[in-house]
Design a protein around this motif. Structure first.
Motif, mmCIF file in Angstrom:
data_model
loop_
_atom_site.group_PDB
_atom_site.id
_atom_site.type_symbol
_atom_site.label_atom_id
_atom_site.label_comp_id
_atom_site.label_asym_id
_atom_site.label_seq_id
_atom_site.Cartn_x
_atom_site.Cartn_y
_atom_site.Cartn_z
ATOM 1 N N GLY A 67 -25.272 48.684 -28.592
ATOM 2 C CA GLY A 67 -24.423 47.691 -27.955
ATOM 3 C C GLY A 67 -24.817 46.284 -28.339
ATOM 4 N N ILE A 68 -23.958 45.371 -27.967
ATOM 5 C CA ILE A 68 -24.174 43.949 -28.185
ATOM 6 C C ILE A 68 -23.819 43.245 -26.884
ATOM 7 C CG2 ILE A 68 -23.449 41.895 -29.468
ATOM 8 C CD1 ILE A 68 -22.706 43.792 -31.781
ATOM 9 N N THR A 69 -24.744 42.454 -26.384
ATOM 10 C CA THR A 69 -24.504 41.681 -25.180
ATOM 11 C C THR A 69 -24.289 40.230 -25.588
ATOM 12 O OG1 THR A 69 -25.899 43.155 -23.880
ATOM 13 C CG2 THR A 69 -25.459 40.980 -22.950
ATOM 14 N N LEU A 70 -23.198 39.638 -25.139
ATOM 15 C CA LEU A 70 -22.885 38.246 -25.433
ATOM 16 C C LEU A 70 -23.390 37.368 -24.300
ATOM 17 C CD1 LEU A 70 -19.266 38.754 -26.759
ATOM 18 C CD2 LEU A 70 -21.401 38.636 -28.068
ATOM 19 N N LEU A 71 -24.059 36.273 -24.678
ATOM 20 C CA LEU A 71 -24.699 35.398 -23.692
ATOM 21 C C LEU A 71 -24.330 33.943 -23.929
ATOM 22 C CD1 LEU A 71 -28.278 36.935 -24.053
ATOM 23 C CD2 LEU A 71 -26.648 37.406 -22.216
ATOM 24 N N ASP A 72 -24.547 33.114 -22.926
ATOM 25 C CA ASP A 72 -24.330 31.675 -23.057
ATOM 26 C C ASP A 72 -25.642 30.950 -23.354
ATOM 27 O OD1 ASP A 72 -25.617 31.853 -20.620
ATOM 28 O OD2 ASP A 72 -24.047 30.834 -19.488
ATOM 29 N N HIS A 73 -26.659 31.711 -23.786
ATOM 30 C CA HIS A 73 -27.975 31.161 -24.107
ATOM 31 C C HIS A 73 -28.658 32.105 -25.099
ATOM 32 C CE1 HIS A 73 -28.617 34.082 -20.888
ATOM 33 N NE2 HIS A 73 -29.821 34.258 -21.409
ATOM 34 N N ASP A 74 -29.729 31.632 -25.695
ATOM 35 C CA ASP A 74 -30.514 32.464 -26.592
ATOM 36 C C ASP A 74 -31.521 33.266 -25.781
ATOM 37 O OD1 ASP A 74 -31.487 33.564 -28.922
ATOM 38 O OD2 ASP A 74 -32.589 31.778 -29.542
ATOM 39 N N GLU A 75 -31.744 34.492 -26.185
ATOM 40 C CA GLU A 75 -32.697 35.374 -25.529
ATOM 41 C C GLU A 75 -33.415 36.166 -26.621
ATOM 42 O OE1 GLU A 75 -31.931 39.159 -22.813
ATOM 43 O OE2 GLU A 75 -31.401 37.279 -21.811
ATOM 44 N N PRO A 76 -34.714 35.966 -26.792
ATOM 45 C CA PRO A 76 -35.421 36.622 -27.892
ATOM 46 C C PRO A 76 -35.328 38.144 -27.845
ATOM 47 C CG PRO A 76 -36.802 34.965 -26.855
ATOM 48 C CD PRO A 76 -35.591 35.128 -25.997
ATOM 49 N N GLY A 77 -35.214 38.736 -29.028
ATOM 50 C CA GLY A 77 -35.273 40.182 -29.165
ATOM 51 C C GLY A 77 -36.704 40.633 -29.378
ATOM 52 N N PHE A 78 -36.870 41.877 -29.828
ATOM 53 C CA PHE A 78 -38.198 42.470 -29.980
ATOM 54 C C PHE A 78 -39.106 41.672 -30.910
ATOM 55 C CE2 PHE A 78 -41.173 45.175 -32.277
ATOM 56 C CZ PHE A 78 -41.897 45.716 -31.232
ATOM 57 N N TRP A 79 -38.714 41.500 -32.169
ATOM 58 C CA TRP A 79 -39.571 40.803 -33.128
ATOM 59 C C TRP A 79 -39.670 39.316 -32.822
ATOM 60 C CZ3 TRP A 79 -43.159 43.220 -35.366
ATOM 61 C CH2 TRP A 79 -42.979 44.529 -35.813
ATOM 62 N N GLU A 80 -38.613 38.722 -32.346
ATOM 63 C CA GLU A 80 -38.643 37.292 -32.009
ATOM 64 C C GLU A 80 -39.623 37.025 -30.866
ATOM 65 O OE1 GLU A 80 -34.970 38.615 -33.910
ATOM 66 O OE2 GLU A 80 -35.775 39.169 -31.957
ATOM 67 N N ALA B 256 -19.797 31.899 -24.533
ATOM 68 C CA ALA B 256 -20.755 32.708 -25.296
ATOM 69 C C ALA B 256 -21.179 31.976 -26.566
ATOM 70 C CB ALA B 256 -20.153 34.060 -25.642
ATOM 71 N N THR B 257 -22.481 31.889 -26.780
ATOM 72 C CA THR B 257 -23.048 31.229 -27.960
ATOM 73 C C THR B 257 -23.983 32.139 -28.737
ATOM 74 O OG1 THR B 257 -24.891 30.357 -26.658
ATOM 75 C CG2 THR B 257 -22.945 28.932 -26.911
ATOM 76 N N HIS B 258 -24.492 33.182 -28.080
ATOM 77 C CA HIS B 258 -25.480 34.059 -28.680
ATOM 78 C C HIS B 258 -25.171 35.520 -28.353
ATOM 79 C CE1 HIS B 258 -27.638 30.282 -28.928
ATOM 80 N NE2 HIS B 258 -28.418 30.861 -29.825
ATOM 81 N N ALA B 259 -25.825 36.386 -29.097
ATOM 82 C CA ALA B 259 -25.707 37.820 -28.851
ATOM 83 C C ALA B 259 -27.088 38.445 -28.928
ATOM 84 C CB ALA B 259 -24.789 38.460 -29.879
ATOM 85 N N VAL B 260 -27.276 39.501 -28.168
ATOM 86 C CA VAL B 260 -28.442 40.356 -28.303
ATOM 87 C C VAL B 260 -27.910 41.734 -28.657
ATOM 88 C CG1 VAL B 260 -30.422 41.426 -27.155
ATOM 89 C CG2 VAL B 260 -29.847 39.037 -26.678
ATOM 90 N N ALA B 261 -28.287 42.200 -29.841
ATOM 91 C CA ALA B 261 -27.911 43.545 -30.278
ATOM 92 C C ALA B 261 -29.061 44.470 -29.906
ATOM 93 C CB ALA B 261 -27.681 43.560 -31.780
ATOM 94 N N TYR B 262 -28.734 45.638 -29.386
ATOM 95 C CA TYR B 262 -29.785 46.569 -29.007
ATOM 96 C C TYR B 262 -29.475 47.962 -29.517
ATOM 97 C CZ TYR B 262 -26.612 47.414 -25.081
ATOM 98 O OH TYR B 262 -25.512 47.696 -24.316
#
Length: 149
Positions: A117-130, A55-61
């Motif tokens: 929640g927070i999803t942990l990922l092995d890559h970057d994934e843009p959120g809403f504003w990004e 895991a290197t990144h997170a997406v918080a939702y």
């Protein structure tokens, strides 16, 4: 690579509490100085969850469907919290209560309100504003407002 973990409000609130005292900054140009938030450090939370080493990144939702992406390095080292108190009182709904992500060293759009929640990922994934042209990181000291800043 996601490792599912289910947490509820009671389990999160049972973790050792900690807080943040300092400043927050919004991409629209306002800052608030000397704020106090209480909750649980993401360091504590991740120690319990034990994310996969990849895991290197997170997406918080949020419960509203909003999301934001963050490198794990911006969530660890005493730099982020799940906050449920502001100035010693329960966090008001208009400010993200009952709980929000708090990442005070970045612009406040990275501090998702009404955290679901927070999803942990092995890559970057843009959120809403990004995904809509905002900077991937959002460092206020480098004025990282928009993609390309």
């Amino acid at each position: 690579m996601e490792r599912p973990h289910t947490w509820d409000w009671e389990r999160a609130r049972a973790l050792p509490a900690s807080g943040y005292e300092g400043d927050i900054h919004c991409v629209t140009g306002w800052s608030k100085f000397g704020v106090r938030f209480g909750g649980v450090s993401l360091d504590t939370f991740l120690d319990v969850v034990r994310p996969d080493a990849a895991a290197t990144h997170a997406v918080a939702y949020s419960h509203t469907g909003y999301s934001t992406n963050l490198p794990l390095a911006d969530l660890t080292g005493g730099r982020a919290w799940i906050a449920w108190e502001y100035d010693g009182e329960p966090l008001a709904p208009e400010h993200g209560g009952p709980a929000r992500l708090l990442v005070p060293h970045l612009y406040f759009w990275k501090s998702a309100k009404w955290i679901a929640g927070i999803t942990l990922l092995d890559h970057d994934e843009p959120g809403f504003w990004e995904g809509n042209g905002y900077h991937e990181r959002g460092n206020p000291w480098e004025e990282q407002r928009y993609s390309g800043d």
